[in-house]
Design a protein around this motif. Structure first.
Motif, mmCIF file in Angstrom:
data_model
loop_
_atom_site.group_PDB
_atom_site.id
_atom_site.type_symbol
_atom_site.label_atom_id
_atom_site.label_comp_id
_atom_site.label_asym_id
_atom_site.label_seq_id
_atom_site.Cartn_x
_atom_site.Cartn_y
_atom_site.Cartn_z
ATOM 1 N N MET A 27 7.060 -6.571 123.625
ATOM 2 C CA MET A 27 6.558 -6.768 122.263
ATOM 3 C C MET A 27 6.083 -8.210 122.094
ATOM 4 O O MET A 27 6.737 -9.144 122.553
ATOM 5 N N THR A 28 4.951 -8.381 121.449
ATOM 6 C CA THR A 28 4.379 -9.704 121.229
ATOM 7 C C THR A 28 5.284 -10.549 120.335
ATOM 8 O O THR A 28 5.776 -10.074 119.311
ATOM 9 N N THR A 29 5.522 -11.811 120.758
ATOM 10 C CA THR A 29 6.273 -12.734 119.921
ATOM 11 C C THR A 29 5.328 -13.328 118.878
ATOM 12 O O THR A 29 4.290 -13.901 119.221
ATOM 13 N N LEU A 30 5.660 -13.175 117.631
ATOM 14 C CA LEU A 30 4.792 -13.621 116.548
ATOM 15 C C LEU A 30 5.294 -14.938 115.975
ATOM 16 O O LEU A 30 6.503 -15.133 115.803
ATOM 17 N N ARG A 31 4.380 -15.840 115.705
ATOM 18 C CA ARG A 31 4.725 -17.110 115.084
ATOM 19 C C ARG A 31 5.139 -16.878 113.626
ATOM 20 O O ARG A 31 4.847 -15.827 113.045
ATOM 21 N N THR A 32 5.795 -17.854 113.043
ATOM 22 C CA THR A 32 6.216 -17.758 111.648
ATOM 23 C C THR A 32 5.243 -18.552 110.783
ATOM 24 O O THR A 32 5.235 -19.784 110.815
ATOM 25 N N PRO A 33 4.388 -17.875 110.020
ATOM 26 C CA PRO A 33 3.408 -18.583 109.190
ATOM 27 C C PRO A 33 4.047 -19.135 107.919
ATOM 28 O O PRO A 33 5.154 -18.731 107.533
ATOM 29 N N VAL A 34 3.343 -20.044 107.282
ATOM 30 C CA VAL A 34 3.827 -20.634 106.034
ATOM 31 C C VAL A 34 3.958 -19.568 104.954
ATOM 32 O O VAL A 34 4.914 -19.547 104.176
ATOM 33 N N GLU A 35 2.982 -18.676 104.901
ATOM 34 C CA GLU A 35 3.004 -17.576 103.939
ATOM 35 C C GLU A 35 2.145 -16.443 104.459
ATOM 36 O O GLU A 35 1.369 -16.616 105.406
ATOM 37 N N MET A 36 2.277 -15.280 103.873
ATOM 38 C CA MET A 36 1.430 -14.133 104.200
ATOM 39 C C MET A 36 1.123 -13.380 102.913
ATOM 40 O O MET A 36 2.038 -13.045 102.161
ATOM 41 N N ILE A 37 -0.152 -13.136 102.695
ATOM 42 C CA ILE A 37 -0.586 -12.454 101.478
ATOM 43 C C ILE A 37 -1.193 -11.099 101.837
ATOM 44 O O ILE A 37 -2.129 -11.020 102.638
ATOM 45 N N ASP A 38 -0.652 -10.067 101.243
ATOM 46 C CA ASP A 38 -1.175 -8.717 101.391
ATOM 47 C C ASP A 38 -2.265 -8.536 100.335
ATOM 48 O O ASP A 38 -1.972 -8.371 99.152
ATOM 49 N N THR A 39 -3.512 -8.548 100.775
ATOM 50 C CA THR A 39 -4.627 -8.535 99.828
ATOM 51 C C THR A 39 -5.094 -7.134 99.442
ATOM 52 O O THR A 39 -6.082 -7.000 98.717
ATOM 53 N N HIS A 40 -4.382 -6.104 99.909
ATOM 54 C CA HIS A 40 -4.855 -4.758 99.580
ATOM 55 C C HIS A 40 -3.691 -3.795 99.474
ATOM 56 O O HIS A 40 -3.345 -3.077 100.412
ATOM 57 N N GLN A 41 -3.087 -3.789 98.310
ATOM 58 C CA GLN A 41 -1.974 -2.889 98.041
ATOM 59 C C GLN A 41 -2.291 -2.077 96.784
ATOM 60 O O GLN A 41 -2.869 -2.602 95.836
ATOM 61 N N HIS A 42 -1.943 -0.808 96.830
ATOM 62 C CA HIS A 42 -2.153 0.073 95.680
ATOM 63 C C HIS A 42 -0.814 0.451 95.058
ATOM 64 O O HIS A 42 0.220 0.490 95.738
ATOM 65 N N LEU A 43 -0.852 0.755 93.797
ATOM 66 C CA LEU A 43 0.270 1.371 93.104
ATOM 67 C C LEU A 43 -0.303 2.495 92.250
ATOM 68 O O LEU A 43 -1.396 2.363 91.706
ATOM 69 N N TRP A 44 0.412 3.588 92.152
ATOM 70 C CA TRP A 44 -0.004 4.616 91.182
ATOM 71 C C TRP A 44 1.197 5.421 90.711
ATOM 72 O O TRP A 44 2.157 5.615 91.443
ATOM 73 N N MET A 45 1.109 5.813 89.458
ATOM 74 C CA MET A 45 2.169 6.605 88.832
ATOM 75 C C MET A 45 1.540 7.893 88.317
ATOM 76 O O MET A 45 1.056 7.974 87.184
ATOM 77 N N MET A 46 1.531 8.902 89.160
ATOM 78 C CA MET A 46 0.885 10.153 88.801
ATOM 79 C C MET A 46 1.588 10.855 87.652
ATOM 80 O O MET A 46 0.991 11.683 86.961
ATOM 81 N N SER A 47 2.851 10.528 87.443
ATOM 82 C CA SER A 47 3.592 11.126 86.334
ATOM 83 C C SER A 47 3.154 10.551 84.991
ATOM 84 O O SER A 47 3.504 11.092 83.941
ATOM 85 N N GLU A 48 2.388 9.467 85.014
ATOM 86 C CA GLU A 48 1.993 8.784 83.785
ATOM 87 C C GLU A 48 0.499 8.828 83.496
ATOM 88 O O GLU A 48 0.094 8.753 82.339
ATOM 89 N N ARG A 49 -0.342 8.932 84.554
ATOM 90 C CA ARG A 49 -1.796 8.871 84.338
ATOM 91 C C ARG A 49 -2.521 9.600 85.457
ATOM 92 O O ARG A 49 -1.919 9.908 86.486
ATOM 93 N N ALA A 50 -3.809 9.835 85.275
ATOM 94 C CA ALA A 50 -4.587 10.644 86.218
ATOM 95 C C ALA A 50 -5.168 9.801 87.351
ATOM 96 O O ALA A 50 -5.650 8.695 87.134
#
Length: 284
Positions: free
Chosen positions: A1-24
């Protein structure tokens, strides 16, 4: 497994949320299996922490004000949410202008997107009334996110960027390259043409759902390398595409694989993709 460096921060620029029980959410049907459910911020909080993600950008999942204002309500109470890509009725100019003026008052609204990849006309956004609305985005410091699933969509992205050189056009999911079939053209040529417009940015996201079921990060290498070569790291940013991503993996596994595929880049280049581009493009 690739060893990954530890960055200062990481931003997830594409996340969805939905509540089908509340809206269409018209596009989400029972055929989508696990996606036919409620997905609030509580369901992803532990995964975000485990993956080391420090901030997120929520992206519209329905062409409705209800969806946008739900995201804003989450952003108001969840500190890790740094911004929202909202919806606006770009084909109704006067209404769009009023909506964009309202959004511009919020420090949380960073961009606009419509689900154009589901529209019958792949060149919808180039229509006269829509184009007038698109011209309102840059003066309000709003980016335009676009989804591409057809060749004509990619051509359209390039044309929008050409027409509006002051507008930042964000191409979601690397335009879904044909990874599952190991295809290359015309995707490779068309995305390189988009990259020739300096006001375009691309998201490294959604590759797992464009792959065969038993995918690995290695399956993505030549596609990501091609994007890095054409856009450069300063015009790339990372996104999870959660919860759509659960159709072919889990949050932590997909996020790690996306980090692995850029691990050979320099630390500065990785930081561009992991957070610097996001902060600049969305004004986070």
């Amino acid at each position: 497994m690739t060893t990954l460096r530890t960055p200062v921060e990481m931003i997830d620029t594409h996340q969805h949320l939905w509540m089908m029980s509340e809206r269409a959410y018209d596009w989400i049907s029972p055929d989508y299996g696990p996606l036919y459910d409620d997905f609030g911020p509580e369901r992803v909080a532990a995964d975000i922490e485990e993956a080391g993600v420090t901030g997120t950008v929520l992206v519209q999942a329905a062409d409705t004000y209800e969806d946008t204002f739900y995201m804003l309500s989450v952003a108001d109470r969840v500190p890790s949410v740094l911004g929202v890509v909202a919806w606006a009725p770009l084909d109704r100019f006067e209404e769009a202008r009023a909506a964009l003026d309202l959004y511009a008052l919020s420090p949380l609204v960073k961009g606009v997107r419509c689900l154009t990849h589901n529209y019958e006309d792949p060149r919808w956004i180039l229509g006269e009334s829509v184009d007038r609305s698109v011209s309102l985005l840059a003066p309000r410091s709003l980016a335009l996110d676009m989804v591409s699933v057809l060749d004509e969509h990619l051509r359209t992205v390039a044309e929008v960027a050409e027409r509006h050189p002051d507008l930042t056009v964000v191409l979601d999911h690397m335009a879904k390259p044909p990874i599952a079939t190991e295809g290359w053209e015309p995707w490779a040529t068309l995305i390189a043409e988009v990259a020739q417009r300096p006001n375009t940015v691309v998201k490294l996201s959604g590759l797992n759902t464009a792959s065969k079921p038993e995918w690995t990060a290695a399956d993505w290498t030549r596609y990501v390398d091609h994007v890095v070569e054409n856009f450069g790291s300063s015009r790339m940013m990372m996104g999870s595409d959660w919860p759509v991503s659960i159709l072919a993996g889990d949050f932590v596994g997909v996020w790690r694989a996306q980090r692995e595929v850029i691990a050979k880049l320099s630390g500065d280049e990785q930081d561009d993709i992991l957070f610097r581009t996001a902060r600049r493009v969305y004004g986070l």
